[in-house]
Design an enzyme around this catalytic site. Sequence first.
Site, mmCIF file in Angstrom:
data_model
loop_
_atom_site.group_PDB
_atom_site.id
_atom_site.type_symbol
_atom_site.label_atom_id
_atom_site.label_comp_id
_atom_site.label_asym_id
_atom_site.label_seq_id
_atom_site.Cartn_x
_atom_site.Cartn_y
_atom_site.Cartn_z
ATOM 1 C CG ASP A 41 44.581 35.123 43.103
ATOM 2 O OD1 ASP A 41 44.069 36.240 42.959
ATOM 3 O OD2 ASP A 41 45.503 34.912 43.912
ATOM 4 C CG ASP A 42 46.438 36.729 39.645
ATOM 5 O OD1 ASP A 42 46.008 37.780 39.145
ATOM 6 O OD2 ASP A 42 46.618 36.569 40.871
ATOM 7 C CD GLU A 100 47.892 36.499 48.387
ATOM 8 O OE1 GLU A 100 47.757 37.749 48.419
ATOM 9 O OE2 GLU A 100 48.076 35.874 47.317
ATOM 10 C CG HIS A 112 43.454 39.701 40.624
ATOM 11 N ND1 HIS A 112 43.481 40.862 41.376
ATOM 12 C CD2 HIS A 112 43.474 38.678 41.510
ATOM 13 C CE1 HIS A 112 43.518 40.538 42.669
ATOM 14 N NE2 HIS A 112 43.516 39.223 42.775
#
Length: 339
Positions: free
Chosen positions: A278-279, A200, A19
């Site tokens: 992901d982040d 998730e 992201h």
Amino acid sequence: MENLVKYIERLPKAELHLHIEGTFEPELMFEIAARNHIPIKYNSVEELRSAYQFSNLQDFLDIYYAGAAVLQTEEDFYDLTWAYLERAHKDHVLHTEIFFDPQTHSANGVPLKIVIEGIHAALIDGHEKLGITSCLIMCFLRHLEESSALVLLEEALPYREWITAVGLDSSENGNPPEKFERVFSQAREYGFLTVAHAGEEGTAENIRNTIELLKVARIDHGNSCLSDDALVDLLKKRKIPLTLCPISNLKLKIIERLEDHPLLNMLQKGLMVTINSDDPAYFGGYINDNYVAVSRALNLDKEQLYQIARNSFLASFLPESTRLKYINHLNDHHYQICD
Ligand code: HPA
Ligand code: ZN
């Protein structure tokens, strides 16, 4: 293990679950907040970083959306994306498929045009200056109504050529895939590929419905699939890749310890797994950190890491010729180092 870390550092790879708003490092956040005259409720980079303690997905999302509110101009989105591309280049990422969340920014008064033009300009420079190829995946926020996603889809049509796929992120609990069936169907009619977060925090049933109803090319996360043997068979039969994010799972308490991560089990069952970050600014680890951490915890060997990196290219949305070129680079690295 040192040998393995070296192998990972220069291992050619693709990142498929990232992201862009989640790459917003505190240093850059303070810099952009100052130039936009936006107050931050933390006094320093250290204080902000120490607030990154999460007990679940929603905890994280609250802080992540607050951070994204600092982003206002095309230059901000350029700088954010450029910083990520430089960082990914260091990790030998040859190709990246980037999620972005336009609804987060429109809620802050920033239109899609500003967001996408800033990101796109950085992606062009990333290709020219760093040789990284990329594509964009526009995500719908699942905590919002489907009608809002439908409006965004129409708004995105002038940028059709810049967006490869649509995705689905944000709070999984209470927002099942059924809620987005129409917008995904419309997106496919417009020619977008589809992916979605599932399994998730959610159940195996969520993953199954995501496959059947949203007709996704990949599942983002998919951790809970192992609880359903028939679903595992379906994922294998249809060769649906899973974009796993081990450090994210640890930080959001999807797992208690990295040793409990399902990646090895999935690999042994023949699922097409990939490793992603992901982040990374929020979870404290970019893609190579994820490869290293999970290799340590699960005792992965070079052959398994090779297979995972190869999966990352096979699972990508690259044209066949570029995919083959990258797999050749990967083979050069693997066989040269393994000799
Ligand atoms: N899950 C759901 N939504 C998200 C995530 C995630 O891990 N990261 C950013 N948005
Ligand atoms: Zn994600």
